[in-house]
Design a protein around this motif. Structure first.
Motif, PDB file in Angstrom:
ATOM      1  N   THR A 192      34.619   0.134   2.466  1.00 21.41           N
ATOM      2  CA  THR A 192      35.875  -0.372   1.902  1.00 21.41           C
ATOM      3  C   THR A 192      35.998  -1.878   2.097  1.00 21.41           C
ATOM      4  O   THR A 192      36.367  -2.607   1.165  1.00 21.41           O
ATOM      5  CB  THR A 192      37.073   0.338   2.550  1.00 21.41           C
ATOM      6  OG1 THR A 192      36.948   1.740   2.334  1.00 21.41           O
ATOM      7  CG2 THR A 192      38.376  -0.157   1.979  1.00 21.41           C
ATOM      8  N   ILE A 193      35.661  -2.355   3.282  1.00 21.17           N
ATOM      9  CA  ILE A 193      35.709  -3.797   3.538  1.00 21.17           C
ATOM     10  C   ILE A 193      34.715  -4.532   2.643  1.00 21.17           C
ATOM     11  O   ILE A 193      35.019  -5.595   2.089  1.00 21.17           O
ATOM     12  CB  ILE A 193      35.443  -4.076   5.028  1.00 21.17           C
ATOM     13  CG1 ILE A 193      36.611  -3.544   5.862  1.00 21.17           C
ATOM     14  CG2 ILE A 193      35.231  -5.560   5.290  1.00 21.17           C
ATOM     15  CD1 ILE A 193      36.351  -3.557   7.344  1.00 21.17           C
ATOM     16  N   PHE A 194      33.534  -3.967   2.467  1.00 25.13           N
ATOM     17  CA  PHE A 194      32.527  -4.567   1.599  1.00 25.13           C
ATOM     18  C   PHE A 194      33.024  -4.634   0.152  1.00 25.13           C
ATOM     19  O   PHE A 194      32.885  -5.663  -0.518  1.00 25.13           O
ATOM     20  CB  PHE A 194      31.234  -3.753   1.689  1.00 25.13           C
ATOM     21  CG  PHE A 194      30.113  -4.275   0.846  1.00 25.13           C
ATOM     22  CD1 PHE A 194      29.508  -5.478   1.163  1.00 25.13           C
ATOM     23  CD2 PHE A 194      29.664  -3.570  -0.248  1.00 25.13           C
ATOM     24  CE1 PHE A 194      28.463  -5.960   0.388  1.00 25.13           C
ATOM     25  CE2 PHE A 194      28.633  -4.035  -1.023  1.00 25.13           C
ATOM     26  CZ  PHE A 194      28.025  -5.239  -0.702  1.00 25.13           C
ATOM     27  N   LEU A 195      33.622  -3.559  -0.337  1.00 26.92           N
ATOM     28  CA  LEU A 195      34.143  -3.541  -1.705  1.00 26.92           C
ATOM     29  C   LEU A 195      35.303  -4.526  -1.883  1.00 26.92           C
ATOM     30  O   LEU A 195      35.423  -5.167  -2.930  1.00 26.92           O
ATOM     31  CB  LEU A 195      34.582  -2.132  -2.088  1.00 26.92           C
ATOM     32  CG  LEU A 195      33.462  -1.139  -2.350  1.00 26.92           C
ATOM     33  CD1 LEU A 195      34.030   0.257  -2.555  1.00 26.92           C
ATOM     34  CD2 LEU A 195      32.635  -1.568  -3.540  1.00 26.92           C
ATOM     35  N   MET A 196      36.144  -4.650  -0.859  1.00 25.42           N
ATOM     36  CA  MET A 196      37.235  -5.623  -0.940  1.00 25.42           C
ATOM     37  C   MET A 196      36.685  -7.044  -1.039  1.00 25.42           C
ATOM     38  O   MET A 196      37.222  -7.879  -1.773  1.00 25.42           O
ATOM     39  CB  MET A 196      38.152  -5.482   0.277  1.00 25.42           C
ATOM     40  CG  MET A 196      39.013  -4.251   0.234  1.00 25.42           C
ATOM     41  SD  MET A 196      39.924  -3.886   1.746  1.00 25.42           S
ATOM     42  CE  MET A 196      40.665  -5.435   2.152  1.00 25.42           C
ATOM     43  N   GLY A 197      35.610  -7.333  -0.327  1.00 20.83           N
ATOM     44  CA  GLY A 197      34.966  -8.641  -0.421  1.00 20.83           C
ATOM     45  C   GLY A 197      34.391  -8.892  -1.801  1.00 20.83           C
ATOM     46  O   GLY A 197      34.544  -9.976  -2.365  1.00 20.83           O
ATOM     47  N   ILE A 198      33.741  -7.886  -2.375  1.00 24.99           N
ATOM     48  CA  ILE A 198      33.180  -8.037  -3.720  1.00 24.99           C
ATOM     49  C   ILE A 198      34.290  -8.268  -4.738  1.00 24.99           C
ATOM     50  O   ILE A 198      34.181  -9.135  -5.610  1.00 24.99           O
ATOM     51  CB  ILE A 198      32.346  -6.792  -4.102  1.00 24.99           C
ATOM     52  CG1 ILE A 198      31.041  -6.783  -3.324  1.00 24.99           C
ATOM     53  CG2 ILE A 198      32.056  -6.758  -5.595  1.00 24.99           C
ATOM     54  CD1 ILE A 198      30.201  -5.560  -3.581  1.00 24.99           C
ATOM     55  N   ILE A 199      35.357  -7.506  -4.643  1.00 22.96           N
ATOM     56  CA  ILE A 199      36.472  -7.662  -5.581  1.00 22.96           C
ATOM     57  C   ILE A 199      37.096  -9.044  -5.450  1.00 22.96           C
ATOM     58  O   ILE A 199      37.405  -9.697  -6.454  1.00 22.96           O
ATOM     59  CB  ILE A 199      37.511  -6.543  -5.368  1.00 22.96           C
ATOM     60  CG1 ILE A 199      36.934  -5.213  -5.819  1.00 22.96           C
ATOM     61  CG2 ILE A 199      38.809  -6.846  -6.109  1.00 22.96           C
ATOM     62  CD1 ILE A 199      37.753  -4.010  -5.413  1.00 22.96           C
ATOM     63  N   THR A 200      37.254  -9.528  -4.219  1.00 25.06           N
ATOM     64  CA  THR A 200      37.814 -10.858  -4.003  1.00 25.06           C
ATOM     65  C   THR A 200      36.921 -11.936  -4.609  1.00 25.06           C
ATOM     66  O   THR A 200      37.404 -12.862  -5.272  1.00 25.06           O
ATOM     67  CB  THR A 200      37.994 -11.126  -2.496  1.00 25.06           C
ATOM     68  OG1 THR A 200      38.818 -10.100  -1.945  1.00 25.06           O
ATOM     69  CG2 THR A 200      38.622 -12.478  -2.247  1.00 25.06           C
ATOM     70  N   LEU A 201      35.607 -11.813  -4.405  1.00 23.33           N
ATOM     71  CA  LEU A 201      34.685 -12.796  -4.985  1.00 23.33           C
ATOM     72  C   LEU A 201      34.684 -12.741  -6.508  1.00 23.33           C
ATOM     73  O   LEU A 201      34.651 -13.789  -7.175  1.00 23.33           O
ATOM     74  CB  LEU A 201      33.272 -12.563  -4.453  1.00 23.33           C
ATOM     75  CG  LEU A 201      33.047 -12.967  -3.000  1.00 23.33           C
ATOM     76  CD1 LEU A 201      31.651 -12.540  -2.553  1.00 23.33           C
ATOM     77  CD2 LEU A 201      33.228 -14.458  -2.825  1.00 23.33           C
ATOM     78  N   LEU A 202      34.730 -11.536  -7.077  1.00 17.67           N
ATOM     79  CA  LEU A 202      34.762 -11.426  -8.537  1.00 17.67           C
ATOM     80  C   LEU A 202      36.036 -12.038  -9.105  1.00 17.67           C
ATOM     81  O   LEU A 202      35.999 -12.723 -10.130  1.00 17.67           O
ATOM     82  CB  LEU A 202      34.636  -9.955  -8.959  1.00 17.67           C
ATOM     83  CG  LEU A 202      33.259  -9.343  -8.812  1.00 17.67           C
ATOM     84  CD1 LEU A 202      33.311  -7.851  -9.135  1.00 17.67           C
ATOM     85  CD2 LEU A 202      32.251 -10.045  -9.700  1.00 17.67           C
ATOM     86  N   ILE A 203      37.156 -11.793  -8.464  1.00 16.51           N
ATOM     87  CA  ILE A 203      38.414 -12.381  -8.931  1.00 16.51           C
ATOM     88  C   ILE A 203      38.349 -13.902  -8.836  1.00 16.51           C
ATOM     89  O   ILE A 203      38.779 -14.618  -9.745  1.00 16.51           O
ATOM     90  CB  ILE A 203      39.606 -11.814  -8.136  1.00 16.51           C
ATOM     91  CG1 ILE A 203      39.862 -10.376  -8.542  1.00 16.51           C
ATOM     92  CG2 ILE A 203      40.870 -12.648  -8.358  1.00 16.51           C
ATOM     93  CD1 ILE A 203      40.886  -9.671  -7.680  1.00 16.51           C
ATOM     94  N   THR A 204      37.801 -14.399  -7.735  1.00 18.23           N
ATOM     95  CA  THR A 204      37.734 -15.845  -7.540  1.00 18.23           C
ATOM     96  C   THR A 204      36.814 -16.516  -8.542  1.00 18.23           C
ATOM     97  O   THR A 204      37.162 -17.554  -9.124  1.00 18.23           O
ATOM     98  CB  THR A 204      37.250 -16.154  -6.110  1.00 18.23           C
ATOM     99  OG1 THR A 204      38.116 -15.532  -5.189  1.00 18.23           O
ATOM    100  CG2 THR A 204      37.237 -17.645  -5.843  1.00 18.23           C
TER     101      THR A 204
END
Length: 67
Positions: A49-61
Motif C-alpha cells: 500500500t505504501i509503495f502504491l501510494m508513492g507511485i500514485i503520488t509520483l504519477l500525479i506530480t
C-alpha cells in the motif's frame, strides 16, 4: 505520429509490463503467505500500500499540472 511519441509509447510499455508482472507475482506470493500467517500478509499488504501510494503520488506530480 512523431518519433518522440513513438519513443514515449515504447518507454511506457517497457516500464508498465515489468511493473504489472512484478505486482502479479507479488500478489500471488502475498496470498500464499497470508494463508500460512495473517501477520505476514498484513505486513506485506501495508508495504504494498505504501509503495502504491508513492507511485500514485509520483504519477500525479509528473503527469499533471496540479503542483
Amino acid at each position: 505520429m512523431t518519433l518522440v511519441l513513438i519513443l514515449k509509447i515504447f518507454g511506457w510499455f517497457f516500464t508498465l509490463v515489468p511493473l504489472v508482472t512484478f505486482f502479479a507475482i507479488s500478489i500471488t506470493m502475498i496470498k500464499g503467505a497470508g494463508e500460512d500467517d495473517p501477520s505476514v500478509q498484513s505486513l506485506s499488504l501495508i508495504g504494498l500500500t505504501i509503495f502504491l501510494m508513492g507511485i500514485i503520488t509520483l504519477l500525479i506530480t509528473y503527469l499533471t499540472d496540479l503542483f
